[in-house]
Scaffold this motif. Sequence first.
Motif, PDB file in Angstrom:
ATOM      1  N   ARG A 127      43.242  47.084  42.663  1.00  0.00           N
ATOM      2  CA  ARG A 127      43.710  47.889  43.769  1.00  0.00           C
ATOM      3  C   ARG A 127      42.537  48.707  44.493  1.00  0.00           C
ATOM      4  NH1 ARG A 127      46.080  50.004  39.728  1.00  0.00           N
ATOM      5  NH2 ARG A 127      46.208  52.271  39.243  1.00  0.00           N
ATOM      6  N   ARG A 128      41.641  49.267  43.607  1.00  0.00           N
ATOM      7  CA  ARG A 128      40.671  50.094  43.984  1.00  0.00           C
ATOM      8  C   ARG A 128      39.548  49.583  44.250  1.00  0.00           C
ATOM      9  NH1 ARG A 128      43.514  53.463  40.064  1.00  0.00           N
ATOM     10  NH2 ARG A 128      44.719  55.073  41.312  1.00  0.00           N
ATOM     11  N   PHE A 129      39.233  48.289  43.886  1.00  0.00           N
ATOM     12  CA  PHE A 129      37.975  47.606  44.146  1.00  0.00           C
ATOM     13  C   PHE A 129      37.654  47.484  45.594  1.00  0.00           C
ATOM     14  CE2 PHE A 129      35.297  43.864  44.907  1.00  0.00           C
ATOM     15  CZ  PHE A 129      34.568  43.820  44.146  1.00  0.00           C
ATOM     16  N   SER A 130      36.447  48.069  46.051  1.00  0.00           N
ATOM     17  CA  SER A 130      36.137  48.054  47.529  1.00  0.00           C
ATOM     18  C   SER A 130      35.313  46.785  47.925  1.00  0.00           C
ATOM     19  CB  SER A 130      34.783  49.062  47.280  1.00  0.00           C
ATOM     20  OG  SER A 130      34.570  49.466  48.993  1.00  0.00           O
ATOM     21  N   VAL A 131      36.328  46.227  49.044  1.00  0.00           N
ATOM     22  CA  VAL A 131      35.733  44.807  49.635  1.00  0.00           C
ATOM     23  C   VAL A 131      34.902  45.288  50.884  1.00  0.00           C
ATOM     24  CG1 VAL A 131      36.377  42.770  50.531  1.00  0.00           C
ATOM     25  CG2 VAL A 131      37.675  43.835  48.519  1.00  0.00           C
ATOM     26  N   ALA A 132      33.652  44.946  50.965  1.00  0.00           N
ATOM     27  CA  ALA A 132      33.040  45.058  51.993  1.00  0.00           C
ATOM     28  C   ALA A 132      33.347  44.349  53.135  1.00  0.00           C
ATOM     29  CB  ALA A 132      31.491  44.502  51.870  1.00  0.00           C
ATOM     30  N   PRO A 133      33.305  44.970  54.611  1.00  0.00           N
ATOM     31  CA  PRO A 133      33.997  44.229  55.537  1.00  0.00           C
ATOM     32  C   PRO A 133      33.462  42.686  55.994  1.00  0.00           C
ATOM     33  CG  PRO A 133      33.297  46.229  56.116  1.00  0.00           C
ATOM     34  CD  PRO A 133      32.695  46.272  54.652  1.00  0.00           C
ATOM     35  N   MET A 135      32.568  40.451  53.481  1.00  0.00           N
ATOM     36  CA  MET A 135      33.404  39.760  52.489  1.00  0.00           C
ATOM     37  C   MET A 135      35.059  39.562  53.044  1.00  0.00           C
ATOM     38  SD  MET A 135      33.502  37.864  49.633  1.00  0.00           S
ATOM     39  CE  MET A 135      32.248  37.969  48.365  1.00  0.00           C
ATOM     40  N   ARG A 136      35.423  40.666  53.387  1.00  0.00           N
ATOM     41  CA  ARG A 136      36.942  40.523  53.813  1.00  0.00           C
ATOM     42  C   ARG A 136      37.119  39.659  54.869  1.00  0.00           C
ATOM     43  NH1 ARG A 136      39.533  42.459  58.079  1.00  0.00           N
ATOM     44  NH2 ARG A 136      41.796  43.025  57.859  1.00  0.00           N
ATOM     45  N   HIS A 137      36.239  39.476  55.740  1.00  0.00           N
ATOM     46  CA  HIS A 137      36.421  38.670  57.004  1.00  0.00           C
ATOM     47  C   HIS A 137      35.986  37.227  56.532  1.00  0.00           C
ATOM     48  CE1 HIS A 137      35.659  37.183  61.107  1.00  0.00           C
ATOM     49  NE2 HIS A 137      34.651  36.549  60.533  1.00  0.00           N
ATOM     50  N   ARG A 138      35.081  36.993  55.602  1.00  0.00           N
ATOM     51  CA  ARG A 138      34.885  35.638  55.304  1.00  0.00           C
ATOM     52  C   ARG A 138      35.832  35.138  54.484  1.00  0.00           C
ATOM     53  NH1 ARG A 138      29.956  35.075  51.927  1.00  0.00           N
ATOM     54  NH2 ARG A 138      30.151  37.210  51.583  1.00  0.00           N
ATOM     55  N   SER A 157      34.433  28.651  48.146  1.00  0.00           N
ATOM     56  CA  SER A 157      34.114  28.647  49.439  1.00  0.00           C
ATOM     57  C   SER A 157      33.254  29.775  49.952  1.00  0.00           C
ATOM     58  CB  SER A 157      35.103  28.015  50.220  1.00  0.00           C
ATOM     59  OG  SER A 157      35.848  28.914  49.996  1.00  0.00           O
ATOM     60  N   VAL A 158      33.563  31.042  49.314  1.00  0.00           N
ATOM     61  CA  VAL A 158      33.039  32.174  49.820  1.00  0.00           C
ATOM     62  C   VAL A 158      32.331  33.046  48.789  1.00  0.00           C
ATOM     63  CG1 VAL A 158      33.493  34.511  51.069  1.00  0.00           C
ATOM     64  CG2 VAL A 158      35.149  32.490  51.333  1.00  0.00           C
ATOM     65  N   PRO A 159      31.251  32.660  48.645  1.00  0.00           N
ATOM     66  CA  PRO A 159      30.400  33.279  47.332  1.00  0.00           C
ATOM     67  C   PRO A 159      30.175  34.726  47.911  1.00  0.00           C
ATOM     68  CG  PRO A 159      29.092  31.789  48.597  1.00  0.00           C
ATOM     69  CD  PRO A 159      30.307  31.622  49.177  1.00  0.00           C
ATOM     70  N   GLY A 160      29.273  35.424  46.771  1.00  0.00           N
ATOM     71  CA  GLY A 160      29.177  36.813  46.992  1.00  0.00           C
ATOM     72  C   GLY A 160      28.208  37.097  47.957  1.00  0.00           C
ATOM     73  N   PHE A 165      36.297  36.688  43.384  1.00  0.00           N
ATOM     74  CA  PHE A 165      37.568  37.104  42.577  1.00  0.00           C
ATOM     75  C   PHE A 165      38.034  38.344  42.799  1.00  0.00           C
ATOM     76  CE2 PHE A 165      39.734  38.184  38.578  1.00  0.00           C
ATOM     77  CZ  PHE A 165      40.761  37.084  38.521  1.00  0.00           C
ATOM     78  N   ALA A 166      37.397  39.249  42.448  1.00  0.00           N
ATOM     79  CA  ALA A 166      37.589  40.659  42.634  1.00  0.00           C
ATOM     80  C   ALA A 166      38.347  41.154  43.852  1.00  0.00           C
ATOM     81  CB  ALA A 166      36.704  41.800  42.035  1.00  0.00           C
ATOM     82  N   SER A 167      37.417  40.708  45.166  1.00  0.00           N
ATOM     83  CA  SER A 167      37.636  40.791  46.455  1.00  0.00           C
ATOM     84  C   SER A 167      39.180  40.254  46.939  1.00  0.00           C
ATOM     85  CB  SER A 167      36.747  40.243  47.416  1.00  0.00           C
ATOM     86  OG  SER A 167      35.406  40.757  46.769  1.00  0.00           O
TER      87      SER A 167
END
Length: 195
Positions: A127-133, A135-138, A157-160, A165-167
Amino acid sequence: MRFDQIVRGRSADFLSPKASRPIPHACGIVRDALVQATLDPEILEIDFIGTAGTEARPIDIQVITFRTIAGWRYLDIEVARPLRSLGDADAFDRELRARGLAPYTLKGADILKEPRFSTARAIWTYRRFSVAPDMRHRLLVALAEDGPTSLHHLCSSVPGPLDPFASVLSLACRNEVEIDISTPLSPSTTVSSRS
């Protein structure tokens, strides 16, 4: 010790994207019920009622409420029910009926049922893992285009550069994607867009 004393005395507030404010809770099994409710697509909102009635005659309610597709209900965990006098129990029942709240009853075994219990707990650790905008969008675009898919397929389909997975699990905790908690968390776990 009464449930409301536990809520006031030892608890930490539970933060959920489905709640407009922190939800006081009694830790333990109540916390697990709140985690599962946050990840459950059938539960749309979470709230809390502390007291009701009038200033002259307050009624101590202390219940967590859920808005489901069928309407608002109050969380009634059999093993965490507070002890109330007959008068307090009558006032409690009258107040909840007046608000149109039916019980959302869960037994301890319902909350501890596997694999839902372990899957929800495993997802909630992100829940506290920070997802970059970006990565979130993709991830959200991939789900919108592909529809429900496996966790493995979505992550492939959405690599780093961030851990996909964490995202995905973090987005599930934020109520931005749905993830099936009725099966063990695995590459075949189904992920879908929030409708």
